[in-house]
Design a protein around this motif. Structure first.
Motif, PDB file in Angstrom:
ATOM      1  N   UNK B  97       0.823  -1.197   0.000  1.00  0.00           N
ATOM      2  CA  UNK B  97       0.000   0.000   0.000  1.00  0.00           C
ATOM      3  C   UNK B  97       0.867   1.261   0.000  1.00  0.00           C
ATOM      4  N   UNK B  98       1.941   1.204   0.767  1.00  0.00           N
ATOM      5  CA  UNK B  98       2.813   2.372   0.856  1.00  0.00           C
ATOM      6  C   UNK B  98       3.384   2.706  -0.513  1.00  0.00           C
ATOM      7  N   UNK B  99       3.715   1.658  -1.282  1.00  0.00           N
ATOM      8  CA  UNK B  99       4.226   1.887  -2.634  1.00  0.00           C
ATOM      9  C   UNK B  99       3.216   2.658  -3.482  1.00  0.00           C
ATOM     10  N   UNK B 100       1.950   2.456  -3.193  1.00  0.00           N
ATOM     11  CA  UNK B 100       0.894   3.112  -3.966  1.00  0.00           C
ATOM     12  C   UNK B 100       0.435   4.404  -3.302  1.00  0.00           C
ATOM     13  N   UNK B 101       1.180   4.844  -2.314  1.00  0.00           N
ATOM     14  CA  UNK B 101       0.831   6.098  -1.667  1.00  0.00           C
ATOM     15  C   UNK B 101      -0.378   6.014  -0.756  1.00  0.00           C
ATOM     16  N   UNK B 102      -0.707   4.810  -0.337  1.00  0.00           N
ATOM     17  CA  UNK B 102      -1.837   4.701   0.570  1.00  0.00           C
ATOM     18  C   UNK B 102      -1.350   4.325   1.965  1.00  0.00           C
ATOM     19  N   UNK B 103      -2.203   4.543   2.927  1.00  0.00           N
ATOM     20  CA  UNK B 103      -1.822   4.251   4.304  1.00  0.00           C
ATOM     21  C   UNK B 103      -2.623   3.100   4.859  1.00  0.00           C
ATOM     22  N   UNK B 104      -2.026   2.422   5.807  1.00  0.00           N
ATOM     23  CA  UNK B 104      -2.675   1.264   6.413  1.00  0.00           C
ATOM     24  C   UNK B 104      -2.958   1.542   7.878  1.00  0.00           C
ATOM     25  N   UNK B 305       3.622 -12.553   4.794  1.00  0.00           N
ATOM     26  CA  UNK B 305       3.847 -11.292   4.095  1.00  0.00           C
ATOM     27  C   UNK B 305       3.291 -11.330   2.686  1.00  0.00           C
ATOM     28  N   UNK B 306       3.501 -12.467   2.016  1.00  0.00           N
ATOM     29  CA  UNK B 306       2.977 -12.578   0.650  1.00  0.00           C
ATOM     30  C   UNK B 306       1.459 -12.490   0.643  1.00  0.00           C
ATOM     31  N   UNK B 307       0.848 -13.085   1.657  1.00  0.00           N
ATOM     32  CA  UNK B 307      -0.612 -13.016   1.724  1.00  0.00           C
ATOM     33  C   UNK B 307      -1.064 -11.568   1.904  1.00  0.00           C
ATOM     34  N   UNK B 308      -0.348 -10.835   2.742  1.00  0.00           N
ATOM     35  CA  UNK B 308      -0.681  -9.433   2.944  1.00  0.00           C
ATOM     36  C   UNK B 308      -0.523  -8.637   1.658  1.00  0.00           C
ATOM     37  N   UNK B 309       0.579  -8.908   0.955  1.00  0.00           N
ATOM     38  CA  UNK B 309       0.816  -8.230  -0.326  1.00  0.00           C
ATOM     39  C   UNK B 309      -0.311  -8.522  -1.300  1.00  0.00           C
ATOM     40  N   UNK B 310      -0.627  -9.801  -1.427  1.00  0.00           N
ATOM     41  CA  UNK B 310      -1.655 -10.202  -2.391  1.00  0.00           C
ATOM     42  C   UNK B 310      -3.002  -9.585  -2.027  1.00  0.00           C
ATOM     43  N   UNK B 311      -3.315  -9.576  -0.746  1.00  0.00           N
ATOM     44  CA  UNK B 311      -4.587  -9.002  -0.309  1.00  0.00           C
ATOM     45  C   UNK B 311      -4.634  -7.515  -0.657  1.00  0.00           C
ATOM     46  N   UNK B 312      -3.527  -6.831  -0.416  1.00  0.00           N
ATOM     47  CA  UNK B 312      -3.493  -5.405  -0.722  1.00  0.00           C
ATOM     48  C   UNK B 312      -3.686  -5.178  -2.214  1.00  0.00           C
ATOM     49  N   UNK B 313      -3.089  -6.044  -3.032  1.00  0.00           N
ATOM     50  CA  UNK B 313      -3.237  -5.866  -4.484  1.00  0.00           C
ATOM     51  C   UNK B 313      -4.672  -6.114  -4.935  1.00  0.00           C
TER      52      UNK B 313
END
Lengths: 349, 349
Positions: B97-104, B305-313
């Motif tokens: 999310x941070x890469x996309x300029x969003x906050x968590x 971590x991968x699950x978190x990444x995938x969920x964010x995508x």
DNA sequence: TGCCTCGAATGAAGCGCTTCAAAAGAACCA
DNA sequence: TGGTTCTTTTGAAGCGCTTCATTCGAGGCA
């Protein structure tokens, strides 16, 4: 009651005027029903509440805090979510805030100073009511000023150098004291304090506390074994050095649980010492696995939840302007948790 | 440039019109400088940026998302911050999310269903752009509907029963498979699967995976020892039962690391079996202390971590309306981490 | 009945931002 | 120089709420 409804294509998210129209009242009355129910007569209030239910209205918090000029959310910036100490702090803070109808936003810095600063900025943008900060290093207050953090802020785990911010810290001296005291009460005389680097203030204070306990008890001595870090591997190194000591060490105060585990591994498996019969070992932090390792480790438990609670209370006072003339620093005492690394138990595996 | 400044007593927090006035431009230009810099000529943009710096302006996010009708924050509701698996998920999601300029925003449910629902409501009020939810139980989607959660939502760790929400889950079957496969590749033939209750879907799938590995290899057998829970104490019980088996068990697949640790403790210290020489043990989850215990435990590492990444995508796609016609469920594979509980190492302590 | 009081309800103003139609400027060509 | 086109800048409108001066209306009193 229901007059000509303005053309509102899809009321996906009903707003306050939808509710007002539905209930046949003014918008201000809806607002009061939510925020000052005592100002609204019961029948009116019930009617409004029924409309809220019926429409599934959820108040838009962005609009609320924009109009009110204040938010009901506070943010906490943690050093590292992987560390249960900080998670405990968050838990404690959340409990207190929730009781006061406020919400807690958690941000994780992952031990990176840039993330910590960026998290502070996010909270600043969100105009949170206040911030609880576990600073990455004691000198962070300077960076804070440059980041223009201008809202109520409470520090946990490090006290502010100046008196600019209130803070909550653990009594490290006391922790070292009760660790050594525990060993002494078990009849141990030849103690070692393992931890480091000593320039870390927390380590130095724990050492000083242990030193005080020893100096209060004639016939006991304390030797320092300084380590370069606080992990298991550092513990193993320290363990070898303890095993190599001339004098027969019978008690160890380790500055962390990982250190303690490493020391126990080496002493038991390489040096042939029995734990706790030959050497009793006390760790520090009550890490999750301190209780889970093969020899559960007696430890000094950081008062994480209490620290979170205290921080939240200080912050609330500051937000409400009740912090009469001074930023106080609250010092909380850790406590001892006795396990098999110092006291042999019947049901030890 | 600086005309008669309106009487604004204390510009504690400068706003956009302060910046506009200071830079001698219109307020819309300041907004564009922030959000659509390519629409502003370079000299103008630099002037505005200088004024932002000079005044220490921080954009008010509440006003922004009120006006824009959308937020740049997504919320994640975790089951339990004390569990490193969920912390890893949050970490992964945050990175993407941070890469996309969003906050968590992270919310902790502490394994309490009420807190989970209240957290969802908080996010709903905050009008977050989307929500990542680790549901406390697989049937939560019903409650979600009743809570009127009407924004983009992605599930992690449980798939939705209907296809209403996208989701990310771990491949439990595969995890069980590679755990057993690892033991088989070490020449173990008489395996035990310890875990339970079997009605837990994840446990059942891990068992099935282990079963498949065994059925693919002639000469190997798998016995089930069902436990009532997954903690160390349950592991100890399971360990005793393994020790009591007639056949000589030489490999164990445990459904959690805690279980594995308990089993190892009993087998080593009470039953006199050597680990890994007599019995090799594989755990599950890669809990922090799996690597820290006296005998570091070989484990199946959840792809948190991968699950978190995938969920964010998935969530970002949904927020942007790119989720072409379907809620997909992504299945990620865990992987094996080999440690001393299955493979003897030279430098083992 | 008329007047006064006071609790309850009203609704316009404004919080700080984004948006977007309209105005202003710049660049170019005839 | 005037006209045309494209780029840049402008600023009013409005997001959904809280606030608060104002209005309403019920009740008490003479």
């Amino acid at each position: 009651m229901a007059d000509a409804r303005k053309a509102r294509p899809t009321p996906l998210q009903p707003n306050m005027s939808d509710v007002a129209r539905h209930a046949g009242v003014a918008i201000g009355t809806v607002s009061n029903t939510l925020n000052n129910p005592e100002k609204v007569r019961e029948p009116t209030r019930l009617r409004v509440q029924a409309s809220i239910e019926a429409l599934g209205f959820v108040r838009n918090d962005a609009a609320r805090s924009l109009a009110a000029g204040s938010s009901n959310t506070v943010g906490i910036v943690l050093v590292d979510m992987g560390n249960s100490f900080f998670v405990d702090i968050a838990r404690g803070a959340e409990a207190t805030l929730r009781e006061q109808g406020m919400n807690l936003l958690i941000a994780n810095s992952d031990i990176e100073i840039e993330k910590q600063l960026s998290n502070l900025e996010v909270f600043e943008q969100a105009r949170v009511a206040g911030i609880i900060l576990a600073p990455l290093d004691p000198h962070i207050t300077n960076s804070l000023v440059s980041k223009a953090v201008s809202r109520p802020l409470v520090l946990v785990n490090y006290a502010a150098e100046d008196a600019r911010y209130a803070g909550v810290v653990a009594d490290e001296h006391y922790g070292g004291y009760i660790a050594a005291q525990h060993l002494i009460s078990l009849g141990r005389k030849n103690l070692v304090f393992a931890g480091g680097p000593i320039k870390l203030q927390a380590v130095a204070e724990r050492l000083a506390g242990a030193g005080q306990a020893v100096s209060e008890t004639p016939g006991t001595v304390l030797t320092l074994i300084e380590t370069t870090g606080m992990n298991i591997s550092h513990g193993r190194t320290a363990g070898s050095r303890i095993a190599a000591q001339d004098a027969c060490v019978d008690g160890v105060v380790a500055a962390s649980d990982l250190l303690a585990i490493g020391i126990i591994q080496v002493l038991e498996q390489q040096a042939g010492r029995r734990i706790p019969e030959d050497v009793a070992v006390v760790g520090y932090d009550n890490n999750h696995f301190a209780s889970e390792s093969t020899t559960p480790v007696t430890t000094i438990s950081q008062p994480g939840e209490d620290m979170g609670r205290a921080a939240a209370e200080l912050l609330l006072a500051e937000i409400r302007g009740e912090d009469e003339g001074g930023r106080s620093t609250i010092v909380l005492r850790p406590h001892l948790i006795t396990r098999a690394s110092t006291v042999a138990t019947r049901n030890r595996v």
